[in-house]
Design a protein around this motif. Sequence first.
Motif, PDB file in Angstrom:
ATOM      1  N   HIS A   1      82.658  32.731 -10.389  1.00  0.00           N
ATOM      2  CA  HIS A   1      82.386  31.294 -10.347  1.00  0.00           C
ATOM      3  C   HIS A   1      81.924  30.900  -8.955  1.00  0.00           C
ATOM      4  O   HIS A   1      82.494  31.320  -7.942  1.00  0.00           O
ATOM      5  N   VAL A   2      80.891  30.073  -8.888  1.00  0.00           N
ATOM      6  CA  VAL A   2      80.282  29.719  -7.610  1.00  0.00           C
ATOM      7  C   VAL A   2      81.275  29.025  -6.668  1.00  0.00           C
ATOM      8  O   VAL A   2      81.217  29.212  -5.452  1.00  0.00           O
ATOM      9  N   SER A   3      82.210  28.279  -7.205  1.00  0.00           N
ATOM     10  CA  SER A   3      83.204  27.615  -6.346  1.00  0.00           C
ATOM     11  C   SER A   3      84.181  28.622  -5.744  1.00  0.00           C
ATOM     12  O   SER A   3      84.653  28.437  -4.618  1.00  0.00           O
ATOM     13  N   ASP A   4      84.473  29.687  -6.481  1.00  0.00           N
ATOM     14  CA  ASP A   4      85.302  30.757  -5.919  1.00  0.00           C
ATOM     15  C   ASP A   4      84.571  31.462  -4.784  1.00  0.00           C
ATOM     16  O   ASP A   4      85.181  31.842  -3.770  1.00  0.00           O
TER      17      ASP A   4
ATOM     18  N   GLY B   1      78.222  29.303 -13.001  1.00  0.00           N
ATOM     19  CA  GLY B   1      79.096  28.134 -13.087  1.00  0.00           C
ATOM     20  C   GLY B   1      78.577  26.968 -12.257  1.00  0.00           C
ATOM     21  O   GLY B   1      77.493  27.008 -11.674  1.00  0.00           O
ATOM     22  N   ALA B   2      79.381  25.910 -12.211  1.00  0.00           N
ATOM     23  CA  ALA B   2      78.998  24.693 -11.499  1.00  0.00           C
ATOM     24  C   ALA B   2      80.230  24.028 -10.917  1.00  0.00           C
ATOM     25  O   ALA B   2      81.357  24.281 -11.336  1.00  0.00           O
ATOM     26  N   HIS B   3      79.991  23.146  -9.963  1.00  0.00           N
ATOM     27  CA  HIS B   3      81.049  22.423  -9.262  1.00  0.00           C
ATOM     28  C   HIS B   3      81.885  21.607 -10.242  1.00  0.00           C
ATOM     29  O   HIS B   3      81.354  20.988 -11.172  1.00  0.00           O
ATOM     30  N   GLU B   4      83.193  21.609 -10.017  1.00  0.00           N
ATOM     31  CA  GLU B   4      84.096  20.919 -10.944  1.00  0.00           C
ATOM     32  C   GLU B   4      83.835  19.419 -11.002  1.00  0.00           C
ATOM     33  O   GLU B   4      84.093  18.771 -12.017  1.00  0.00           O
ATOM     34  N   GLY B   5      83.306  18.867  -9.910  1.00  0.00           N
ATOM     35  CA  GLY B   5      83.002  17.442  -9.908  1.00  0.00           C
ATOM     36  C   GLY B   5      81.782  17.090 -10.738  1.00  0.00           C
ATOM     37  O   GLY B   5      81.530  15.907 -11.009  1.00  0.00           O
TER      38      GLY B   5
ATOM     39  N   LEU C   1      85.116  34.679 -18.164  1.00  0.00           N
ATOM     40  CA  LEU C   1      83.696  34.432 -18.383  1.00  0.00           C
ATOM     41  C   LEU C   1      83.485  33.169 -19.199  1.00  0.00           C
ATOM     42  O   LEU C   1      82.549  32.401 -18.948  1.00  0.00           O
ATOM     43  N   GLU C   2      84.357  32.918 -20.161  1.00  0.00           N
ATOM     44  CA  GLU C   2      84.232  31.721 -20.995  1.00  0.00           C
ATOM     45  C   GLU C   2      84.286  30.447 -20.145  1.00  0.00           C
ATOM     46  O   GLU C   2      83.522  29.502 -20.375  1.00  0.00           O
ATOM     47  N   ASP C   3      85.195  30.424 -19.155  1.00  0.00           N
ATOM     48  CA  ASP C   3      85.334  29.242 -18.306  1.00  0.00           C
ATOM     49  C   ASP C   3      84.139  29.077 -17.374  1.00  0.00           C
ATOM     50  O   ASP C   3      83.684  27.947 -17.112  1.00  0.00           O
ATOM     51  N   ILE C   4      83.637  30.206 -16.863  1.00  0.00           N
ATOM     52  CA  ILE C   4      82.482  30.156 -15.967  1.00  0.00           C
ATOM     53  C   ILE C   4      81.271  29.597 -16.703  1.00  0.00           C
ATOM     54  O   ILE C   4      80.584  28.683 -16.215  1.00  0.00           O
TER      55      ILE C   4
ATOM     56  N   PRO D   1      90.261  34.429  -6.970  1.00  0.00           N
ATOM     57  CA  PRO D   1      89.412  33.605  -7.844  1.00  0.00           C
ATOM     58  C   PRO D   1      90.246  32.731  -8.769  1.00  0.00           C
ATOM     59  O   PRO D   1      91.217  33.190  -9.362  1.00  0.00           O
ATOM     60  N   LYS D   2      89.872  31.481  -8.866  1.00  0.00           N
ATOM     61  CA  LYS D   2      90.586  30.541  -9.739  1.00  0.00           C
ATOM     62  C   LYS D   2      89.973  30.498 -11.139  1.00  0.00           C
ATOM     63  O   LYS D   2      90.604  30.039 -12.083  1.00  0.00           O
ATOM     64  N   HIS D   3      88.725  30.953 -11.254  1.00  0.00           N
ATOM     65  CA  HIS D   3      88.008  30.875 -12.536  1.00  0.00           C
ATOM     66  C   HIS D   3      87.532  32.280 -12.895  1.00  0.00           C
ATOM     67  O   HIS D   3      86.374  32.617 -12.683  1.00  0.00           O
TER      68      HIS D   3
END
Length: 329
Positions: free
Chosen positions: A224-227, A172-176, A308-311, A303-305
């Motif tokens: 997810h990396v942010s998690d 995954g990647a940062h939401e920003g 797998l589809e969202d990640i 974890p917020k994400h």
Amino acid sequence: MAVLVTGGAGYIGSHAVAALLEKGEQVVVVDNLQQGHKEAVLGGKLYVGDLRDAEFMAKVFAENDIDGVIHFAANSLVGESMQDPAKYYHNNVYGTLCLLEQMNKAGVKSIVFSSTAATYGEPERVPIGEFDRTLPTNTYGETKLAMERMIRWFDVAHGIKFVSLRYFNAAGAHEGGQIGEDHSPESHLVPLVLQVALGQRPHISVFGDDYPTEDGSCIRDYIHVSDLADAHLLALDRLRQGGESNIYNLGNGQGYSVKQVIEVSRQVTGHAIPAKIEPRRAGDPATLVASSDRARLELGWTPKHDRLEDIIASAWQWHSRNPKGYGGR
């Protein structure tokens, strides 16, 4: 007071730096830029150098009022570790020893260590618990386990409290949208699959389809990396509040096979993504899925994400906008 993030220009480290900055923390980053990128560091003070350089590290601690360390800096390629174990012992183990020595001299008593599920090796049961047997099947996992054990003895001798976080596949990647995953060479499954979707690779290799799993390919627990970044901050807060040293697994508890990741990536990107079966890689366990119950209970981590589809969708958003990575290289 400042938080020192070693390897903070790397993939997971840069996301931890972003999370710390969002909390209003002062951040000091040390990275030799072997795999990291200056562009991934969104703020704070960046020192370019190596943990094994005692004069350099002494300067970092002298110039900053550091009260905690989050330690990401390490080589992490399983295949390479099997071919060049000396590199992994020197950079990972000796580098951590040098860091701990400087922390002790500076009186810094808190460290969050980015460990790995590779410390378990081929698990006795799934999901894996923190008290399960640790018997790594590759040099990378062995060095991470050695680092954990060394940190524990620095706790015994010098009172350096630690939280070791054993986790699985970050994606995954940062939401920003400002930072994402960019390795050279790339070795992680999700970005490799997305490179096929971008036309940068003719196919994705599946290393082994004869494992004792439902579809024959390896199963991993994707986070997810942010998690992951959030978990490191929660662990640091626990140490700052006087928490005792501990080890926690981080995972979604849901395993996905290599073939499943490829299929979900096809759905997310709308591309065919051809796959080619290759021989197994040395040191790859069949299934790694974590039980993160203790982290949820004691650290308050959720974890917020977790889909797998969202990640993969967040990773695709970054890679499609940055097809050549940082700096368009």
